[in-house]
Design an enzyme around this catalytic site. Structure first.
Site, PDB file in Angstrom:
ATOM      1  N   ARG A  15       0.824  -1.216   0.000  1.00 34.43           N
ATOM      2  CA  ARG A  15       0.000   0.000   0.000  1.00 34.43           C
ATOM      3  C   ARG A  15       0.860   1.268   0.000  1.00 34.43           C
ATOM      4  NH1 ARG A  15      -3.727  -0.222   4.829  1.00 34.43           N
ATOM      5  NH2 ARG A  15      -2.061  -1.504   5.684  1.00 34.43           N
ATOM      6  N   CYS A 525      -8.294   1.481   1.388  1.00 32.78           N
ATOM      7  CA  CYS A 525      -8.255   0.072   0.992  1.00 32.78           C
ATOM      8  C   CYS A 525      -9.037  -0.750   2.016  1.00 32.78           C
ATOM      9  CB  CYS A 525      -6.809  -0.433   0.976  1.00 32.78           C
ATOM     10  SG  CYS A 525      -5.780   0.472  -0.184  1.00 32.78           S
ATOM     11  N   ASP A 608     -29.068  -5.853  10.496  1.00 30.64           N
ATOM     12  CA  ASP A 608     -28.743  -4.802   9.518  1.00 30.64           C
ATOM     13  C   ASP A 608     -28.533  -5.376   8.124  1.00 30.64           C
ATOM     14  OD1 ASP A 608     -28.695  -2.744  11.416  1.00 30.64           O
ATOM     15  OD2 ASP A 608     -26.607  -3.177  11.957  1.00 30.64           O
ATOM     16  N   HIS A 703     -23.368  11.545   8.512  1.00 30.21           N
ATOM     17  CA  HIS A 703     -22.081  11.640   7.821  1.00 30.21           C
ATOM     18  C   HIS A 703     -21.444  12.999   7.997  1.00 30.21           C
ATOM     19  CE1 HIS A 703     -24.179   8.309   5.871  1.00 30.21           C
ATOM     20  NE2 HIS A 703     -22.970   7.768   5.833  1.00 30.21           N
ATOM     21  N   CYS A 735     -28.058   6.503  10.341  1.00 39.21           N
ATOM     22  CA  CYS A 735     -27.155   5.345  10.387  1.00 39.21           C
ATOM     23  C   CYS A 735     -26.449   5.333  11.737  1.00 39.21           C
ATOM     24  CB  CYS A 735     -26.154   5.452   9.221  1.00 39.21           C
ATOM     25  SG  CYS A 735     -25.206   3.939   8.942  1.00 39.21           S
TER      26      CYS A 735
HETATM   27  N1  GLN Z   1     -25.503  -1.223  13.299  1.00 43.08           N
HETATM   28  C1  GLN Z   1     -24.501  -0.636  12.473  1.00 43.08           C
HETATM   29  C2  GLN Z   1     -23.995   0.638  13.113  1.00 43.08           C
HETATM   30  O1  GLN Z   1     -24.764   1.277  13.776  1.00 43.08           O
HETATM   31  C3  GLN Z   1     -25.029  -0.295  11.096  1.00 43.08           C
HETATM   32  C4  GLN Z   1     -23.973   0.273  10.197  1.00 43.08           C
HETATM   33  C5  GLN Z   1     -24.399   0.465   8.785  1.00 43.08           C
HETATM   34  O2  GLN Z   1     -25.536   0.495   8.464  1.00 43.08           O
HETATM   35  N2  GLN Z   1     -23.478   0.607   7.907  1.00 43.08           N
HETATM   36  O3  GLN Z   1     -22.854   1.025  12.953  1.00 43.08           O
HETATM   37 ZN    ZN Z   2     -26.433   2.445   8.009  1.00 45.56          ZN
END
Ligand code: GLN
Ligand code: ZN
Length: 766
Positions: A15, A525, A608, A703, A735
């Protein structure tokens, strides 16, 4: 017969490119330092292929960040917001890739999206109606010359003009990006002519869209474009397709005015017959037979038959033995796997990374040319042995697992009662308020948490010490959630570094590599788990953590699992059985865990499935079959519990509008789903389709470190209430929160809980 490689990995054996890029971005190395590292990697890649006797060695397959971004810069399709940066090529390039913030300047990056159905991400070209193109930097020529100076003749690889335009996005209405071909082609001609003048013989033009569903207009453009290029340049053109079969586009592809066609025989072996039948006499065929998407050894016996079939039909001088696609999607070199406790010798003998695959391509050519040396004969014998050994190895094959999987019936794929009955029961048992609040699972993975894990892995912490630290972190998280009034709690997932790896490490049939890195995007990566054998669950994986967390609170704590489709999607998978079968085995293992969680007293369990949409096949005609087994796998994992146990699922990262009916078939009692970035665009789907179960459309984007206001959240929830009934609406972020800091997490969640309370006060009667 000749050999052909479509592209080589570019991050370096160790890398090196990742490190050089990151050092350049942080200012600790100069531009020269970075460029030298790139040149060193290219030189090693080319030399290795030359030593292996590869005839068509790719150049311009290297990239400092992404090969489509390279093309965008080559043809000068630089969006206007970067104009001020045009003076410095490298700064401009990275600004387009990553955005740019400096002394009051703040320019956002170009969009990034998944490269077909791989886990690689490319930078999406942006086009405007009056888009102009001009040769900004002739990278294909520069790298061709660089290899030539090293005494290596290469075949430059460039994105074909049609695929390049189709990969991009129109940034304004009122035009179709294919209409830009007229302005784009002169730049392509300039590039091709410059290569021709420099002595290049072949050029590879990647047109993966030929293996996808394309409309009539696009088909017509294919004919025009390649006819035009033929008229103006004498280079030999190989059009490369991959990731699916030509199918109904076979006659189109074979009618193009080009010298060779490359097809992917790993993804679509069935296409060979049609292609051989239709290939015109002046066209050669490149047989993509060594898998560029997976890490298993090629089956020589099988491949030699395919090559023979093509050579018999075409004559061996018209045949290229080739990799199925670029080796971008596999790791560098299996010889770097030196720890026998990580990857056992038995398993290693079944595998091949890029370097080994180059050898496979060249060996297959030697073997098919007949009268070969003892060395080649030995390689063939060793290959036969490894393939035969894998077919029967007890490491791979587990009779009980196979029998259990074969015995799955419809009864195992549905809950005992339909949703309305379950919901009534769950409401009575759980007694949650209207608009229940919850989170998606993970809480911030702070530097502390990560350092504990690193120390534990290095043996600096005992298992007991590590566990105590994680328990304390879990306890803090539970106490905090209680204190702010969240309704359904989570334990925080502090014990997991990654939502797939955590389960892969505990399931039988999985292994991990030491150096199996593949580029995900830019300098990032990933090292996907390797599913090599029948999968089962030797012991519970999450029950202790769930029980511990539940013991700390009188509120319900969700048990938290990763679903079978996501585990499959983010791993290297077996190539000796269907993906659907592997997925079903994983589903049964997750089902065992779900049942054990229920037995241990956990009343709410989340499975999930963020990757369910990205598993969709490239061609729409194959969607239904995939969705059927994917949904069924989820149902296998979720259906072992009683009606009163509430099953949640979670999805993110993609648009779900077009598969919402299949999501409904998963029949989770509650789904939490990303949608705040699109301002609840998802909800449009519910105007037409009445989603039957409970749903928590994410109310804020995790995010970004930005914290939402209570008012904003209330507004989004009201928007949701226009299409969803109040008694089925949950309140949650988009998320998991593992990438966020605690300060912003706390602020946002407090506002989210307040928003739910405010809304409840407006629905006193329910
Ligand atoms: N349960 C996971 C989290 O909370 C879900 C992550 C995801 O959806 N990528 O991190
Ligand atoms: Zn998520």
């Amino acid at each position: 017969m000749r050999t052909n490689i479509l592209g080589y990995p570019r991050v370096g054996n160790h890398r090196e490119l990742k490190k050089a890029c990151e050092n350049y971005w942080s200012g600790s190395i100069s531009a020269e330092g970075l460029l030298e590292e790139g040149a060193a990697i290219r030189k090693r890649n080319w030399s290795l292929q030359k030593e292996n006797g590869i005839d068509l060695i790719p150049s311009n397959d290297f990239s400092l960040y992404d090969h489509i971004l390279d093309m965008t810069l080559t043809v000068g399709a630089v969006p206007s917001r970067y104009e001020a940066l045009a003076g410095n090529r490298l700064n401009l390039y990275f600004a387009m890739a990553r955005g740019f913030q400096n002394e009051g300047q703040d320019v956002i990056a170009m969009e990034m999206t998944k490269w077909f159905d791989t886990n690689y991400h490319y930078i999406v070209p942006e086009f405007t109606k009056d888009q102009q193109f001009s040769l900004y930097y002739n990278k294909p020529l520069e790298e061709y010359k660089e290899a030539k100076r090293l005494g290596i003749k290469t075949k430059p690889v460039i994105s074909g003009p049609i695929s390049y335009l189709l990969l991009g996005k129109e940034k304004e209405g009122g035009f179709d990006r294919l209409s830009l071909l007229e302005r784009l082609l002169p730049v392509y001609v300039q590039i091709l002519k410059s290569l021709e003048n420099e002595g290049a013989e072949w050029v590879q033009m990647d047109e993966p869209f030929l293996a996808l569903d394309i409309d009539k207009k696009t088909k017509a453009e294919y004919v025009n474009v390649y006819r035009h290029l033929r008229q103006v340049c004498r280079l030999k053109i190989m059009v490369a397709t991959y990731f699916d079969g030509l199918n109904e586009n076979t006659s189109l592809a074979t009618s193009l005015d080009v010298d060779a066609l490359h097809i992917d025989l790993v993804r679509c072996p069935e296409q060979l017959g049609d292609v051989l039948a239709q290939l015109p006499a002046e066209m050669s065929l490149s047989l993509g037979i060594v898998d560029g998407r997976n890490i298993w050894k090629n089956d020589f016996t099988q491949s030699l038959e395919v090559i023979k079939k093509a050579a018999d039909a075409l004559g061996s001088e018209r045949v290229f033995v080739a990799a199925s696609c670029s080796f971008l999607h596999v790791p560098y070199d299996l010889d770097l796997e030196t720890k026998e406790d990580v990857l056992t010798p038995e398993m290693k003998q079944w595998m091949a990374y890029a370097k080994q695959k180059v050898d496979e391509v060249s060996t297959l050519r030697i073997l098919s040319d007949g009268n070969f040396s003892d060395e080649a004969r030995l390689k063939l014998e060793a290959n036969k042995f490894a393939i035969a050994h894998k077919k029967t190895s007890l490491l791979i094959h587990n009779r009980e697992v196979k029998q259990r999987s074969a015995a799955v019936t419809d009864k195992d794929t549905s809950r005992k009662s339909p949703f309305p009955i379950r919901a009534a029961l769950q409401h009575k048992v759980l007694n949650l308020p209207l608009f229940p609040t919850t989170t998606i699972g993970s809480f911030p993975q702070t530097a502390d948490v990560r350092s504990w894990r690193a120390k534990f892995k290095k043996g600096l912490f005992s298992a007991a010490d590590y566990k105590h630290l994680l328990q304390a972190e879990t306890k803090k998280a539970i106490e905090w959630q209680e204190s702010v009034g969240l309704d359904v709690l989570v334990h925080g997932e502090f014990e997991r570094n990654d939502m797939v790896e955590y389960f892969g490490e505990q399931l039988a049939g999985f292994t991990f590599s030491q150096n199996g890195w593949v580029q995900s995007y830019g300098s990032r990566c990933v090292k996907p788990p390797i599913i090599y054998g029948d999968v089962h669950r030797p012991h519970p994986m999450t029950v202790d953590w769930a029980v511990y967390a539940q013991s700390l609170s009188s509120k319900y704590v969700k048990g938290m699992l990763t679903g079978p489709v996501t585990i499959l999607q983010w791993s290297f998978v077996r190539n000796d059985q269907e993906r659907s079968e592997t997925c079903r085995q994983i589903a049964l293992a997750i089902r065992d865990e779900v049942c054990d969680l229920e037995k241990a007293g956990i009343k709410i369990i989340q499975i999930d499935e963020p990757a369910i949409r990205e598993g969709l096949p490239l061609r729409r005609g194959n969607w239904k079959a995939y969705l059927d087994w994917a949904v069924r796998s989820f149902c296998i994992s979720s259906s072992g519990v009683d009606d009163a146990t509430q099953i949640h699922t979670h999805m993110c990262y993609s648009e779900f509008n077009d598969i919402i009916e299949h999501i409904a078939r998963m029949d989770a009692d509650v789904i939490t789903i990303e949608c705040s970035r699109s301002q609840m665009e998802l909800l449009d789907a519910f105007v037409k389709f009445k989603y039957p179960n409970e749903i928590g459309p994410g109310v804020y984007d995790i995010h970004s470190p930005r914290t939402p206001s209570q008012h904003e959240i209330v507004a989004l929830l009201k928007k949701a209430l226009e299409v969803l009934p109040p008694e089925r609406l949950w309140v949650n972020p988009d998320c998991g929160l593992k990438t966020r800091g605690w300060a912003e997490t706390k602020e946002s969640l407090i506002r989210m809980v307040d928003a739910a309370k405010l809304l409840r006060s407006e629905f006193p009667s329910l």
